[in-house]
Design an enzyme around this catalytic site. Structure first.
Site, PDB file in Angstrom:
ATOM      1  N   HIS A  57      -5.048  -5.385  -2.175  1.00  0.00           N
ATOM      2  CA  HIS A  57      -5.679  -5.153  -0.870  1.00  0.00           C
ATOM      3  C   HIS A  57      -7.197  -5.224  -1.057  1.00  0.00           C
ATOM      4  CE1 HIS A  57      -5.142  -3.226   3.284  1.00  0.00           C
ATOM      5  NE2 HIS A  57      -6.432  -3.526   3.169  1.00  0.00           N
ATOM      6  N   GLN A 116      -9.762   2.407  -0.069  1.00  0.00           N
ATOM      7  CA  GLN A 116     -10.281   3.064   1.126  1.00  0.00           C
ATOM      8  C   GLN A 116      -9.941   4.546   1.203  1.00  0.00           C
ATOM      9  OE1 GLN A 116      -8.784  -0.518   3.617  1.00  0.00           O
ATOM     10  NE2 GLN A 116     -10.346   0.437   4.878  1.00  0.00           N
ATOM     11  N   ASN A 155      -3.344  -9.025   0.752  1.00  0.00           N
ATOM     12  CA  ASN A 155      -3.729  -8.565   2.080  1.00  0.00           C
ATOM     13  C   ASN A 155      -4.850  -9.433   2.645  1.00  0.00           C
ATOM     14  OD1 ASN A 155      -3.831  -6.291   4.223  1.00  0.00           O
ATOM     15  ND2 ASN A 155      -5.961  -6.540   3.611  1.00  0.00           N
ATOM     16  N   GLU A 156      -4.578 -10.052   3.769  1.00  0.00           N
ATOM     17  CA  GLU A 156      -5.570 -10.803   4.538  1.00  0.00           C
ATOM     18  C   GLU A 156      -6.334 -11.851   3.726  1.00  0.00           C
ATOM     19  OE1 GLU A 156      -6.344  -7.523   8.075  1.00  0.00           O
ATOM     20  OE2 GLU A 156      -7.987  -7.973   6.697  1.00  0.00           O
TER      21      GLU A 156
END
Length: 419
Positions: free
Chosen positions: A113, A19, A157-158
């Site tokens: 991530h 990101q 992540n998630e």
């Protein structure tokens, strides 16, 4: 209320490599962004060029008063082809870690991530039998090169996000139906595989995906601990405060079990669990309920509801029974006054949990910079620091100064408290 925050409490901001770094060309997400029929609003491109500007960015974060920085390292950079590890990229991330330590920031490092190497997608992605072993091998190589500098380790992540997205009608296609989805069909053609095997981490919500992610987390934890048994290791979960309107109780209970509870149960053997909450998700008899009329909403039209964080911390404490780190929390808005109010309410919720004896190790806001927000592109503004992407100039917002000052005030009050 007296200051309930421990002296070693982590006050920070978070980013994710894809990101912010830019040009993550060997990743599966870069591939998906550029396919015909993609659901991504726009490609990530140069992002905010954090890959080259990390020194000034880390100095800026530290200068604002924060004590930790959560960021991810990119598997697709470190292992661009299966079995070929890049010393240059490992050295790059070592320099990032050294900069954090030199600036007095505790590095909270996420090993995965959302993005994976493109070659992993060819092997079945996050439904592939080999993925846990391959991920653990990558973690082992990273720890051998960087492990002495990592402050806290987050494996995945998630992993639960795809089940939450499925309840909104995003993703959730069964393997046999993936060929009917333009993006998955295009990915299969590009990779030369059957569409039924296309299983990117962010969109994989099958039971096979759950089992592979859990096995990968466990294998990665073992690999990390083999190098540093003292290092605190957990994963981070996208836990919404799930609520029900009359008639929506059964659906809400099912989503709560699938998205929150089973992942929290799986966290019971970990050192901590990362909680990432942005608001509440309310279910009625017809499914996901829209925001109530007249309430403030974020840039995606969702209700702004900072009280959700306290609820999900308490749920994690009740179900997982391990310490909690708030590894993401924030709001998408171009009104920074709204963001400051949101952060105040969220931090108050953390303080309430601490006052009740819940072991919370840190509050890390999402996100350091306005950045690439996955399928939504660059429109949502979560950043505490604005970025003019035509010049890459950084400008801290009032929210960054407010939260950084709060971190310093709490640290100072702890130092001056009598023994």
């Amino acid at each position: 209320m007296s200051n309930p925050f421990p002296q070693d409490f982590l006050w920070g901001v978070a980013t994710a490599g894809h990101q912010v770094e830019g040009s993550n060309v060997n990743s599966d997400t870069w591939l998906l962004e550029h396919l015909p029929g993609t659901i991504f609003a726009e490609p990530s491109g140069d992002a905010v060029d954090h890959y080259h500007r990390y020194r000034e960015d880390i100095a800026l974060i530290a200068g604002l008063g924060f004590t930790s920085y959560r960021f991810s390292i990119e598997w697709a950079r470190i292992e661009p082809e299966e079995g070929h590890f890049s010393l240059a990229e490992l050295d790059h991330y070592r320099r990032v870690l050294e900069e954090c330590v030199g600036q007095g920031l505790t590095p909270v490092v996420t090993f995965h991530h959302f993005t994976s190497p493109r070659w992993l997608l060819e092997l079945g992605g996050w439904e592939g039998d080999r993925t846990p072993e391959l991920f653990a091998r990558y973690c082992n190589r990273v720890m051998g090169h960087l492990g002495d500098l990592i402050g806290v380790a987050c494996t995945l992540n998630e992993p639960n996000l795809p089940w939450l997205l499925e309840s909104f009608g995003i993703g959730g296609e069964s393997p046999e139906n993936r060929g009917n989805v333009p993006m998955w069909a295009a990915a299969a053609r590009r990779l030369g595989v059957d569409a039924s095997t296309i299983a990117p981490f962010q969109f994989c919500s099958t039971e096979a995906g759950f089992n592979v992610k859990l096995a990968a987390h466990k294998a990665a934890t073992a690999a990390i601990k083999a190098h540093r048994p003292d290092l605190k290791v957990g994963w981070t979960l996208a836990n919404s405060d799930i609520q029900a309107l009359p008639g929506g109780e059964e659906l809400a209970d099912r989503v709560r079990r699938d998205v929150n509870e089973r992942f929290l149960v799986a966290s019971r053997d970990d050192d901590f669990v990362g909680i990432q909450t942005y608001g509440r998700t309310v279910y009625g008899p017809e499914g996901n309920a829209p925001a109530p009329e007249g309430v403030p909403t974020n840039q995606m039209g969702e209700e702004i509801y900072p009280q959700a964080l306290e609820a999900t911390i308490r749920e994690a404490h009740r179900t997982a029974g391990v310490p909690v780190i708030v590894t993401e929390n924030g709001v998408a808005t171009e009104d920074d006054t709204q963001r400051v109010d949101y952060l105040k309410a969220a931090v108050d919720g953390v303080a309430s949990c601490l006052a009740d004896g819940i072991n919370v190790w840190g509050y890390i806001a999402w996100t350091a910079f306005d950045n690439f927000e996955w399928i939504f592109g660059y429109r949502p503004k979560f950043g505490l620091i604005a970025v003019d992407r035509s010049t890459q100039e950084r400008t801290p917002k009032d929210s960054a100064r407010w939260l950084g000052n709060l971190a310093q005030e709490h640290a100072a009050s702890q130092v001056t408290q009598p023994a």
